[in-house]
Design a protein around this motif. Structure first.
Motif, mmCIF file in Angstrom:
data_model
loop_
_atom_site.group_PDB
_atom_site.id
_atom_site.type_symbol
_atom_site.label_atom_id
_atom_site.label_comp_id
_atom_site.label_asym_id
_atom_site.label_seq_id
_atom_site.Cartn_x
_atom_site.Cartn_y
_atom_site.Cartn_z
ATOM 1 N N LEU A 1 -47.842 5.518 -19.872
ATOM 2 C CA LEU A 1 -47.918 4.697 -18.649
ATOM 3 C C LEU A 1 -48.209 3.197 -19.087
ATOM 4 N N ALA A 2 -49.165 3.205 -19.821
ATOM 5 C CA ALA A 2 -49.586 1.731 -20.213
ATOM 6 C C ALA A 2 -49.277 1.176 -21.646
ATOM 7 N N ALA A 3 -48.991 2.058 -22.401
ATOM 8 C CA ALA A 3 -48.758 1.794 -23.807
ATOM 9 C C ALA A 3 -47.774 2.935 -24.545
ATOM 10 N N ASP A 4 -47.705 2.685 -25.856
ATOM 11 C CA ASP A 4 -46.940 3.868 -26.631
ATOM 12 C C ASP A 4 -47.891 4.678 -27.109
ATOM 13 N N ARG A 5 -49.080 4.706 -26.368
ATOM 14 C CA ARG A 5 -50.027 5.886 -26.683
ATOM 15 C C ARG A 5 -50.727 6.175 -25.431
ATOM 16 N N PRO A 6 -51.069 7.389 -25.200
ATOM 17 C CA PRO A 6 -51.809 7.924 -23.971
ATOM 18 C C PRO A 6 -53.175 7.402 -23.779
ATOM 19 N N THR A 7 -53.287 6.950 -22.587
ATOM 20 C CA THR A 7 -54.612 6.521 -22.208
ATOM 21 C C THR A 7 -55.158 7.275 -21.057
ATOM 22 N N VAL A 8 -56.351 6.773 -20.380
ATOM 23 C CA VAL A 8 -56.842 7.466 -19.300
ATOM 24 C C VAL A 8 -55.865 7.527 -18.058
ATOM 25 N N ALA A 9 -55.191 6.610 -17.891
ATOM 26 C CA ALA A 9 -53.995 6.160 -16.752
ATOM 27 C C ALA A 9 -53.323 7.722 -16.936
ATOM 28 N N ASP A 10 -52.631 8.082 -18.142
ATOM 29 C CA ASP A 10 -51.852 9.411 -18.060
ATOM 30 C C ASP A 10 -52.492 10.457 -17.905
ATOM 31 N N ILE A 11 -53.742 10.772 -18.154
ATOM 32 C CA ILE A 11 -54.586 11.736 -17.918
ATOM 33 C C ILE A 11 -54.721 11.980 -16.424
ATOM 34 N N ALA A 12 -55.094 10.656 -15.745
ATOM 35 C CA ALA A 12 -55.488 10.532 -14.381
ATOM 36 C C ALA A 12 -54.182 10.832 -13.517
ATOM 37 N N TYR B 1 -64.278 22.741 -10.670
ATOM 38 C CA TYR B 1 -63.586 24.029 -10.054
ATOM 39 C C TYR B 1 -62.395 24.493 -10.600
ATOM 40 N N ILE B 2 -61.858 25.455 -11.277
ATOM 41 C CA ILE B 2 -61.006 25.925 -12.144
ATOM 42 C C ILE B 2 -59.680 25.593 -11.769
ATOM 43 N N LEU B 3 -59.475 25.387 -10.467
ATOM 44 C CA LEU B 3 -57.951 25.412 -9.736
ATOM 45 C C LEU B 3 -58.117 23.759 -9.194
ATOM 46 N N SER B 4 -59.226 23.007 -9.618
ATOM 47 C CA SER B 4 -58.990 21.724 -8.942
ATOM 48 C C SER B 4 -58.510 20.627 -10.334
ATOM 49 N N PRO B 5 -57.241 20.024 -9.780
ATOM 50 C CA PRO B 5 -56.782 19.237 -10.806
ATOM 51 C C PRO B 5 -57.726 18.108 -11.139
ATOM 52 N N SER B 6 -58.187 17.563 -10.271
ATOM 53 C CA SER B 6 -59.254 16.357 -10.960
ATOM 54 C C SER B 6 -60.419 17.067 -11.533
ATOM 55 N N GLY B 7 -60.906 18.021 -11.512
ATOM 56 C CA GLY B 7 -61.816 18.686 -12.348
ATOM 57 C C GLY B 7 -61.068 18.999 -14.004
ATOM 58 N N TYR B 8 -59.839 19.269 -13.692
ATOM 59 C CA TYR B 8 -59.145 19.500 -14.941
ATOM 60 C C TYR B 8 -58.747 18.145 -15.407
ATOM 61 N N LYS B 9 -58.818 17.186 -14.912
ATOM 62 C CA LYS B 9 -58.537 15.924 -15.678
ATOM 63 C C LYS B 9 -59.797 15.506 -16.744
ATOM 64 N N VAL B 10 -60.947 15.924 -16.410
ATOM 65 C CA VAL B 10 -62.012 15.819 -16.580
ATOM 66 C C VAL B 10 -62.062 16.747 -18.165
ATOM 67 N N PHE C 1 -51.427 12.796 -14.823
ATOM 68 C CA PHE C 1 -50.493 13.985 -15.135
ATOM 69 C C PHE C 1 -50.884 15.274 -14.389
ATOM 70 N N PRO C 2 -52.211 15.764 -13.880
ATOM 71 C CA PRO C 2 -52.402 17.053 -13.285
ATOM 72 C C PRO C 2 -51.842 17.212 -11.980
ATOM 73 N N TYR C 3 -51.892 16.335 -11.169
ATOM 74 C CA TYR C 3 -51.350 16.545 -9.742
ATOM 75 C C TYR C 3 -49.754 16.387 -9.850
ATOM 76 N N VAL C 4 -49.250 15.527 -10.887
ATOM 77 C CA VAL C 4 -47.665 15.677 -11.017
ATOM 78 C C VAL C 4 -47.354 16.901 -11.678
ATOM 79 N N ALA C 5 -47.925 17.497 -12.729
ATOM 80 C CA ALA C 5 -47.488 18.756 -13.125
ATOM 81 C C ALA C 5 -47.520 19.753 -12.249
ATOM 82 N N LEU C 6 -48.706 19.922 -11.246
ATOM 83 C CA LEU C 6 -48.740 20.967 -10.426
ATOM 84 C C LEU C 6 -48.031 20.715 -8.966
ATOM 85 N N ALA C 7 -47.236 19.660 -8.916
ATOM 86 C CA ALA C 7 -46.503 19.385 -7.650
ATOM 87 C C ALA C 7 -45.720 20.664 -7.166
#
Lengths: 281, 219, 213
Positions: B151-162, B6-15, B164-170
């Motif tokens: 969040l976990a290293a000096d490079r982005p990981t899946v944790a950052d992507i998990a 769903y275009i407005l779903s932050p969880s869909g957007y993660k993927v 980011f969306p809900y934070v940015a859309l707070a």
């Protein structure tokens, strides 16, 4: 707060397709209302003190009024035209004046910055001259010959085109947009913004469309319009003040804002000031 | 790979964001979440009885829960987005993947309430969202002091992507981000990554492109 | 310190939190400001409102030496004058279109803003450096109680190994810049950050409206 002039207008309060016996508890201009279907399945809108409010079912939506509407709900002839698809986009709540929501809908200059790579893109930022008038016979604001370069004007558009628009404001919180129809150049797509004023600084927005597009799925059409409106929402919730300033001096328009200037003038002329800020306040 | 989205779903957007960043092509199957409530239709419930989206289909494999889908995409196409061999890095990825569920339950629910009129105790959701943002800010401050931007290293990981969306859309849910300078820097670092895509509510960083030289009449 | 902000410096942000080419929202007294740093590194502060349609400028973007509004791309120079209106590429914006700007000083890693023209310069940090900023939902009195110390005339609280530089935001909300000794190592800095979090919890408990956990 001055409700007088606007209290006798029609406002959208729900989707016809979602009417049920349980009802939707909502508000209209500060008054709690219930939008439900009665025993016979007919739409019924009840005001705060139990009084029955007038109802119209049109353009996919249930319409009502707290006052005594002098005029029938404004016409959209395209709503009766065969071959069009009618799309209920669904409600989105925005913490802004209902008038700000309409004014943003009338604006094209923000396309490259807010709807980037969809409705506009740098360097195509120039707004060419267009025509604006208040049509006295129907008492509506009209903007015509509005042209803008768009990378992806509609779900059915496959590349960049210069799109032509016409805008209509037939009621203080409603606007109808006529837009180049890529699959059928002789017709206009119709996209509307129906705004339900919950209070002066918060509204429920109900976009609705009447399109010629047999290719795109209904869900894709809904999502395209939701995408556009949700991009606007983050702007609308961050304008200061939340109410629409009607007196000159508070904000600075340019030639690109002629539709907004006419809209504000028309609101003021009719004393449509629910959701507006006046210096006198 | 087919994503029920769903275009407005932050969880869909993660993927979608993960796929865009690592160059994986997805076939999108839009779900009419609003106003149609299609995620609760028999077809979607047969794929995911929980009635949530996104859902990823890859041949016989059906995955639900966005964190699992992120791990699947990264493991297939870009393993450097997963934790490396250091135990603490692996643990931090897990910690923030778990934490992301709390962002969904607080900031995500506040957003659905404020935007699409879904039920909820908005004051409680916003307070829980603020508490989660404070945790994230503190975690990012400590990473920054260790010389790491993510969040976990000096490079982005899946944790950052998990996360980011809900934070940015707070702010969509009435939770302001003004008070979190380190979240702002982290968000900016993610939004500046090659291949980054937006969703409605997260606008383009126009400064990443130089100012176009425009002449009148050229448009 | 905070009763009269006219002509005095308010610490609004840390230098490290405002990289070149970015804009952040900030507050001075009760007013929102857009705090931004140009590509060449100069910091500017303006009213957080584009005069065109009232959009918050802190949502905008910085290109070169100008800040642009996210709504219609109107851009402004550090001095506040409008440089460009993208809808009218051929138009030289009249001088009358401008945003209000405020005096800015940057020293020892802290960005200070003032209304008016202060006679003094911002206070020195004397061997301390900024660690992080955090917002506490409490007033100065509760923060002082939590820290076990009283703010001096410059709004500085000495609490154990850390210093706190206070800036009242709204009623009941205080921006706190945490400072540590300039030779503190990473472990000490992480401890200081956690100490500040503890202090926030205590101050907010005292204020009676701590965050929900």
């Amino acid at each position: 707060m001055t409700m007088q002039a606007m209290i006798d207008e029609w406002y959208p309060v729900g989707l016809i397709s979602q009417l049920d016996a349980g009802g939707r508890r909502t508000a209209l201009m500060g008054e709690p209302i219930l939008v439900a279907s009665d025993i016979d399945g007919k739409a019924k809108v009840t005001g705060g003190n139990g009084r029955i409010l007038p109802v119209r079912l049109r353009y996919g939506h249930v319409w009502s009024s707290l006052g005594d509407p002098k005029n029938e709900l404004f016409p959209i002839p395209e709503a009766d035209q065969p071959g069009r698809r009618f799309v209920d986009v669904g409600v989105v709540r925005v913490r802004c004046s209902p008038l700000r929501a309409v004014e943003n809908f009338l604006d094209i200059a923000h396309f490259p910055f807010v709807h980037t790579d969809i409705l506009g893109a740098e360097p195509h930022t120039e707004v060419q001259n267009y025509k604006v008038e208040i049509r006295e016979d129907v008492d509506e604001v009209w903007a015509t010959q509005v042209k803008f370069y768009q990378p992806q004007a509609a779900k059915s558009a496959s590349g960049g085109i210069t799109t032509e628009y016409m805008y209509r404001v037939p009621a203080p919180t409603c606007s109808v947009l006529y837009k180049t129809c890529p699959p059928r150049p002789s017709e206009w797509d119709v996209i509307t913004l129906f705004v339900q004023p919950l209070a002066e600084d918060i509204c429920d927005v109900w976009p609705w469309m009447a399109l010629f597009d047999d290719e795109t799925s209904l869900t894709d059409l809904i999502h395209f319009q939701q995408t556009i409106f949700l991009q606007d929402r983050s702007i609308l919730e961050n304008q200061i003040p939340r109410l629409l300033p009607l007196d000159p001096g508070m904000e600075i328009p340019t030639r690109a804002d002629l539709t907004s200037i006419a809209y504000r003038r028309w609101l003021k002329r009719h004393n449509y000031t629910y959701g507006a800020q006046l210096v006198a306040q | 790979m087919k994503l029920y989205d769903y275009i407005l779903s932050p969880s869909g957007y993660k993927v979608r964001l993960m796929a865009a960043l690592i160059g994986v092509k997805l076939e999108l199957r839009p779900v009419d979440f609003h106003p149609g409530l299609e995620h609760r239709s028999p077809e979607l419930l047969s794929l995911n009885p929980a009635g949530s989206i996104p859902i990823l289909e890859d041949g016989d494999l059906i995955l639900t829960e966005s964190s699992a889908i992120l791990v699947y995409l990264a493991a297939k196409a870009a393993p450097k987005w997963l934790a490396g061999e250091k135990p603490e890095e692996a643990a931090r990825v897990q910690q923030w993947l778990s934490f992301s569920g709390r962002l969904t339950a607080s900031l995500g629910a506040a957003r659905l309430h404020e935007m699409l009129l879904r039920p909820g105790d908005i004051a409680a959701l916003q307070a829980q969202g603020m508490a989660a943002l404070r945790e994230l800010e503190a975690g990012l401050v400590e990473q920054r002091l260790r010389g790491m931007r993510f969040l976990a290293a000096d490079r982005p990981t899946v944790a950052d992507i998990a996360c980011f969306p809900y934070v940015a859309l707070a702010p969509d849910g009435g939770v302001l981000l003004d008070a979190y300078p380190t979240i702002r820097l982290w968000s900016r670092a993610l939004r500046s990554l090659d291949g980054f895509i937006e969703m409605p509510g997260i606008h383009r960083l126009h400064e990443l492109k130089p100012e176009p030289q425009i002449e009148p009449g050229e448009a | 310190m905070l009763a009269d902000t006219t002509g005095s410096w308010t610490p609004v942000a840390l230098s490290a939190d405002l990289p070149a080419g970015t804009v952040n929202p900030a507050r001075i007294a009760t007013e929102s400001i857009a705090l931004w740093r140009s590509d060449s590194g100069r910091v500017a502060a303006s009213a957080d409102r584009c005069p065109h349609r009232g959009m918050r400028l802190s949502h905008g973007f910085v290109r070169g030496e100008a800040i642009s509004c996210i709504y219609h791309g109107w851009s402004y120079a550090q001095a506040g004058n409008c440089l460009r209106i993208p809808a009218h590429p051929g138009l030289v914006p009249p001088e009358t279109i401008r945003v209000v700007t405020h005096a800015v000083e940057e020293a020892d890693g802290v960005i200070w803003v003032a209304f008016g023209t202060p006679a003094s310069i911002p206070p020195k940090l004397d061997g301390f450096v900024p660690l992080r900023s955090l917002t506490i939902l409490a007033m100065t009195a509760q923060i002082e109680a939590a820290a076990g110390a009283v703010a001096n005339s410059e709004g500085l609280i000495e609490s154990g190994t850390i210093r706190l530089l206070l800036s009242t935001q709204h009623e009941g909300e205080t921006l706190v810049h945490v400072l540590v000794k300039d030779d503190a190592d990473v472990a000490t800095r992480i401890t200081a950050s956690r100490t500040a979090e503890n202090l926030r919890r205590t101050a907010e408990d005292l204020q009676g409206k701590g965050s929900v956990q």
